[in-house]
Design a protein around this motif. Sequence first.
Motif, PDB file in Angstrom:
ATOM      1  N   ALA A 351       3.515  32.702  24.698  1.00  0.00           N
ATOM      2  CA  ALA A 351       4.407  33.846  24.491  1.00  0.00           C
ATOM      3  C   ALA A 351       4.224  34.944  25.525  1.00  0.00           C
ATOM      4  CB  ALA A 351       4.204  34.405  23.087  1.00  0.00           C
ATOM      5  N   THR A 352       3.033  35.093  26.125  1.00  0.00           N
ATOM      6  CA  THR A 352       2.856  36.150  27.130  1.00  0.00           C
ATOM      7  C   THR A 352       3.636  35.859  28.403  1.00  0.00           C
ATOM      8  OG1 THR A 352       0.858  35.167  28.097  1.00  0.00           O
ATOM      9  CG2 THR A 352       0.549  36.717  26.272  1.00  0.00           C
ATOM     10  N   SER A 353       4.021  34.620  28.617  1.00  0.00           N
ATOM     11  CA  SER A 353       4.748  34.261  29.839  1.00  0.00           C
ATOM     12  C   SER A 353       6.248  34.493  29.719  1.00  0.00           C
ATOM     13  CB  SER A 353       4.490  32.787  30.186  1.00  0.00           C
ATOM     14  OG  SER A 353       5.036  31.933  29.192  1.00  0.00           O
ATOM     15  N   ARG A 354       6.728  34.823  28.512  1.00  0.00           N
ATOM     16  CA  ARG A 354       8.167  34.997  28.289  1.00  0.00           C
ATOM     17  C   ARG A 354       8.495  36.484  28.186  1.00  0.00           C
ATOM     18  NH1 ARG A 354       6.778  30.553  24.884  1.00  0.00           N
ATOM     19  NH2 ARG A 354       6.653  31.888  23.025  1.00  0.00           N
ATOM     20  N   ASP A 355       9.344  36.970  29.086  1.00  0.00           N
ATOM     21  CA  ASP A 355       9.715  38.380  29.089  1.00  0.00           C
ATOM     22  C   ASP A 355      10.701  38.673  27.957  1.00  0.00           C
ATOM     23  OD1 ASP A 355       9.738  41.012  29.858  1.00  0.00           O
ATOM     24  OD2 ASP A 355      10.427  40.640  31.909  1.00  0.00           O
ATOM     25  N   VAL A 356      10.829  39.942  27.626  1.00  0.00           N
ATOM     26  CA  VAL A 356      11.748  40.371  26.579  1.00  0.00           C
ATOM     27  C   VAL A 356      13.167  40.436  27.132  1.00  0.00           C
ATOM     28  CG1 VAL A 356      10.016  41.669  25.320  1.00  0.00           C
ATOM     29  CG2 VAL A 356      11.258  42.771  27.178  1.00  0.00           C
ATOM     30  N   PRO A 357      14.185  40.388  26.266  1.00  0.00           N
ATOM     31  CA  PRO A 357      15.565  40.576  26.733  1.00  0.00           C
ATOM     32  C   PRO A 357      15.700  41.918  27.455  1.00  0.00           C
ATOM     33  CG  PRO A 357      15.558  39.757  24.480  1.00  0.00           C
ATOM     34  CD  PRO A 357      14.132  40.076  24.818  1.00  0.00           C
ATOM     35  N   GLY A 358      16.313  41.903  28.613  1.00  0.00           N
ATOM     36  CA  GLY A 358      16.427  43.112  29.404  1.00  0.00           C
ATOM     37  C   GLY A 358      15.262  43.347  30.336  1.00  0.00           C
ATOM     38  N   GLY A 359      14.192  42.597  30.150  1.00  0.00           N
ATOM     39  CA  GLY A 359      13.051  42.677  31.047  1.00  0.00           C
ATOM     40  C   GLY A 359      12.121  43.838  30.721  1.00  0.00           C
ATOM     41  N   SER A 360      10.941  43.800  31.329  1.00  0.00           N
ATOM     42  CA  SER A 360       9.938  44.846  31.156  1.00  0.00           C
ATOM     43  C   SER A 360       9.094  44.929  32.412  1.00  0.00           C
ATOM     44  CB  SER A 360       9.044  44.540  29.946  1.00  0.00           C
ATOM     45  OG  SER A 360       8.236  43.402  30.201  1.00  0.00           O
ATOM     46  N   ALA A 361       8.283  45.992  32.486  1.00  0.00           N
ATOM     47  CA  ALA A 361       7.471  46.226  33.680  1.00  0.00           C
ATOM     48  C   ALA A 361       6.060  45.669  33.578  1.00  0.00           C
ATOM     49  CB  ALA A 361       7.406  47.721  33.962  1.00  0.00           C
ATOM     50  N   VAL A 362       5.789  44.835  32.607  1.00  0.00           N
ATOM     51  CA  VAL A 362       4.442  44.283  32.443  1.00  0.00           C
ATOM     52  C   VAL A 362       4.043  43.461  33.671  1.00  0.00           C
ATOM     53  CG1 VAL A 362       3.042  42.644  31.147  1.00  0.00           C
ATOM     54  CG2 VAL A 362       4.486  44.265  29.937  1.00  0.00           C
ATOM     55  N   GLY A 363       2.840  43.695  34.153  1.00  0.00           N
ATOM     56  CA  GLY A 363       2.304  42.892  35.235  1.00  0.00           C
ATOM     57  C   GLY A 363       1.442  41.761  34.697  1.00  0.00           C
ATOM     58  N   GLY A 364       1.483  40.623  35.364  1.00  0.00           N
ATOM     59  CA  GLY A 364       0.594  39.527  35.001  1.00  0.00           C
ATOM     60  C   GLY A 364       1.165  38.515  34.041  1.00  0.00           C
ATOM     61  N   ARG A 365       2.488  38.484  33.862  1.00  0.00           N
ATOM     62  CA  ARG A 365       3.061  37.493  32.938  1.00  0.00           C
ATOM     63  C   ARG A 365       2.836  36.065  33.424  1.00  0.00           C
ATOM     64  NH1 ARG A 365       5.882  39.053  28.520  1.00  0.00           N
ATOM     65  NH2 ARG A 365       6.838  41.127  28.567  1.00  0.00           N
ATOM     66  N   GLY A 366       2.674  35.879  34.695  1.00  0.00           N
ATOM     67  CA  GLY A 366       2.482  34.527  35.207  1.00  0.00           C
ATOM     68  C   GLY A 366       1.071  34.014  35.082  1.00  0.00           C
ATOM     69  N   ALA A 367       0.139  34.863  34.645  1.00  0.00           N
ATOM     70  CA  ALA A 367      -1.265  34.458  34.555  1.00  0.00           C
ATOM     71  C   ALA A 367      -1.505  33.628  33.307  1.00  0.00           C
ATOM     72  CB  ALA A 367      -2.170  35.689  34.530  1.00  0.00           C
ATOM     73  N   SER A 401      -5.427  35.792  40.143  1.00  0.00           N
ATOM     74  CA  SER A 401      -4.001  35.987  40.390  1.00  0.00           C
ATOM     75  C   SER A 401      -3.785  37.092  41.423  1.00  0.00           C
ATOM     76  CB  SER A 401      -3.287  36.381  39.101  1.00  0.00           C
ATOM     77  OG  SER A 401      -3.476  35.426  38.083  1.00  0.00           O
ATOM     78  N   ASP A 402      -2.719  36.952  42.184  1.00  0.00           N
ATOM     79  CA  ASP A 402      -2.341  38.023  43.105  1.00  0.00           C
ATOM     80  C   ASP A 402      -1.900  39.267  42.343  1.00  0.00           C
ATOM     81  OD1 ASP A 402      -2.845  36.456  45.349  1.00  0.00           O
ATOM     82  OD2 ASP A 402      -0.787  35.718  45.470  1.00  0.00           O
ATOM     83  N   VAL A 403      -1.358  39.057  41.145  1.00  0.00           N
ATOM     84  CA  VAL A 403      -0.874  40.159  40.321  1.00  0.00           C
ATOM     85  C   VAL A 403      -1.839  40.373  39.158  1.00  0.00           C
ATOM     86  CG1 VAL A 403       1.004  41.036  38.894  1.00  0.00           C
ATOM     87  CG2 VAL A 403       1.514  39.676  40.939  1.00  0.00           C
ATOM     88  N   ASN A 404      -2.320  41.598  39.012  1.00  0.00           N
ATOM     89  CA  ASN A 404      -3.220  41.938  37.920  1.00  0.00           C
ATOM     90  C   ASN A 404      -2.413  42.601  36.805  1.00  0.00           C
ATOM     91  OD1 ASN A 404      -5.637  42.410  36.452  1.00  0.00           O
ATOM     92  ND2 ASN A 404      -6.753  42.904  38.319  1.00  0.00           N
ATOM     93  N   ASN A 405      -3.041  43.362  35.951  1.00  0.00           N
ATOM     94  CA  ASN A 405      -2.388  44.078  34.868  1.00  0.00           C
ATOM     95  C   ASN A 405      -3.085  45.413  34.714  1.00  0.00           C
ATOM     96  OD1 ASN A 405      -2.608  44.792  31.749  1.00  0.00           O
ATOM     97  ND2 ASN A 405      -0.642  43.792  32.072  1.00  0.00           N
ATOM     98  N   ALA A 406      -2.316  46.453  34.414  1.00  0.00           N
ATOM     99  CA  ALA A 406      -2.869  47.809  34.373  1.00  0.00           C
ATOM    100  C   ALA A 406      -3.939  47.988  33.311  1.00  0.00           C
ATOM    101  CB  ALA A 406      -1.746  48.816  34.153  1.00  0.00           C
ATOM    102  N   ASN A 407      -3.900  47.225  32.232  1.00  0.00           N
ATOM    103  CA  ASN A 407      -4.932  47.321  31.205  1.00  0.00           C
ATOM    104  C   ASN A 407      -6.154  46.475  31.520  1.00  0.00           C
ATOM    105  OD1 ASN A 407      -3.376  49.042  29.703  1.00  0.00           O
ATOM    106  ND2 ASN A 407      -2.976  47.631  28.031  1.00  0.00           N
ATOM    107  N   VAL A 408      -6.039  45.589  32.480  1.00  0.00           N
ATOM    108  CA  VAL A 408      -7.118  44.651  32.798  1.00  0.00           C
ATOM    109  C   VAL A 408      -7.871  45.063  34.047  1.00  0.00           C
ATOM    110  CG1 VAL A 408      -7.612  42.235  33.448  1.00  0.00           C
ATOM    111  CG2 VAL A 408      -5.941  42.732  31.654  1.00  0.00           C
ATOM    112  N   VAL A 409      -7.217  45.766  34.965  1.00  0.00           N
ATOM    113  CA  VAL A 409      -7.742  45.977  36.309  1.00  0.00           C
ATOM    114  C   VAL A 409      -9.140  46.609  36.302  1.00  0.00           C
ATOM    115  CG1 VAL A 409      -6.519  48.180  36.525  1.00  0.00           C
ATOM    116  CG2 VAL A 409      -7.259  46.957  38.570  1.00  0.00           C
ATOM    117  N   SER A 410      -9.365  47.657  35.517  1.00  0.00           N
ATOM    118  CA  SER A 410     -10.687  48.267  35.361  1.00  0.00           C
ATOM    119  C   SER A 410     -11.295  48.673  36.696  1.00  0.00           C
ATOM    120  CB  SER A 410     -11.605  47.318  34.582  1.00  0.00           C
ATOM    121  OG  SER A 410     -11.013  46.926  33.366  1.00  0.00           O
TER     122      SER A 410
END
Length: 449
Positions: A351-367, A401-410
């Motif tokens: 489920a983390t790999s599937r974006d919401v309708p209309g999209g969102s700015a979450v980074g790292g969905r491909g991880a 991953s080349d793309v991280n996530n703002a809550n994970v980056v630390s």
Amino acid sequence: MTTLSDRVRGPVYQPGDDGFAAAAAGFNLSFAPRPDLVVTATSVDDVVEAVRFARSAGMRVSVQGTGHGAEAPIESGLLIITSRLDHLTVDPAACVATIGAGVRWKAVVDAAAEHGLAPVTGSSPAVGAVGYLLGGGVGPLARSHGFSSDYATGFTVVTGEGDVVEADADTNPDLFWALRGGKFGLGVVTEMRVRLVELTSVYGGSFFVDTSDIERMLRAWIDWTDGADDRVTTSVQLVGFPPLPEVPEPMRGKLLLSVRFAFPGDPAEGQRLVAPLRAAAPVYLDMLGELPATELGRIHNDPADPIPAYVHGNMLDRIDQGLGTAFLDVIGPGAPDSPFFAGELRHLGAATSRDVPGGSAVGGRGAGFACAFVAGQPELFATAAPAAAAHWDSTAAPWISDVNNANVVSQPITAERVAACWPDDIRERLGQVRRRYDPDQLTAGWWQR
């Protein structure tokens, strides 16, 4: 010019005032915030006045609810504390919770449970709901339910120019898109609305294996994740427990591997799904069973009290046994001098790999996975911990991953690491939205946490 105290109802503190340190303090005790002013907002109007004051004074704005996300010092500017914006309502018919910026997830969990509902939260019920969700948020139901920000339905925001705006799918949809994962530089969120799910219990918890079985279980878990049921979310954490009286005796002074498991379905099916993991090595402590939705925090058992911490995290495209070797090299039984007392791997995807309708700015969905390492001795934060983090980044480079996530980056927080929290197209679009709602980037000094 009037002072800020003349313009707000909440208390205002300057360095040296009684209460300044306590008001500014966050969860991570390794940082002692030293802003020029602290205001504890009691209303949206207080936030408006604080932002407008900061704008006129040329001060940057930082925002803190619980401070769980603190990964860099605040050394100047105006710090807005949102902990008193603690209003919370649940509409059971609409399955929506309205959450003030000072509310922690536990309050939302408890209020929703009265109606057989639950929010999609993170691993810790003590974390502030708004700051966590702005970065996306992956918790114990990540694979079955997705990012927590996928459940946001609207926000109330004080922009960088001091205006109050609403953001949802129909009103300011560009800002709504950005707030679901964009984390910072978008104004100050004072309230959000989130969709709740029907959930009263899960089959979950954790079980531990002893030191001699850590490698065997870790490698079995890595193999098990290949083809794991999309409804199941698991993670492993290797922890060196200190030899202190407050630590439960079976864990005291031991190096253990915890396997966390969450299945939002029939307990018998959950038992069947976890059976191969349980059989992979002798179980030292077993804490798996049916959990009420109000007890999801027991799956990860994150610390409830403030602690000093150096945290380093990455998103991972994939893992295999080579990654397992790199992980053990940094923190395993053969790395007794590691500055990290805990290391974690979380299984994502589904489920983390599937974006919401209309999209969102979450980074790292491909991880497919996320990792984090935690050091707890402040004397190691400037030397050994960064060196070990750099060693991990080098060794694990083929999997990171080349793309991280703002809550994970630390830590360490650098411009390059922050920029990598989003792919190029999302980062460019985020920049456009930030310039529209906070043209001077007043609120970009540090993100809401």
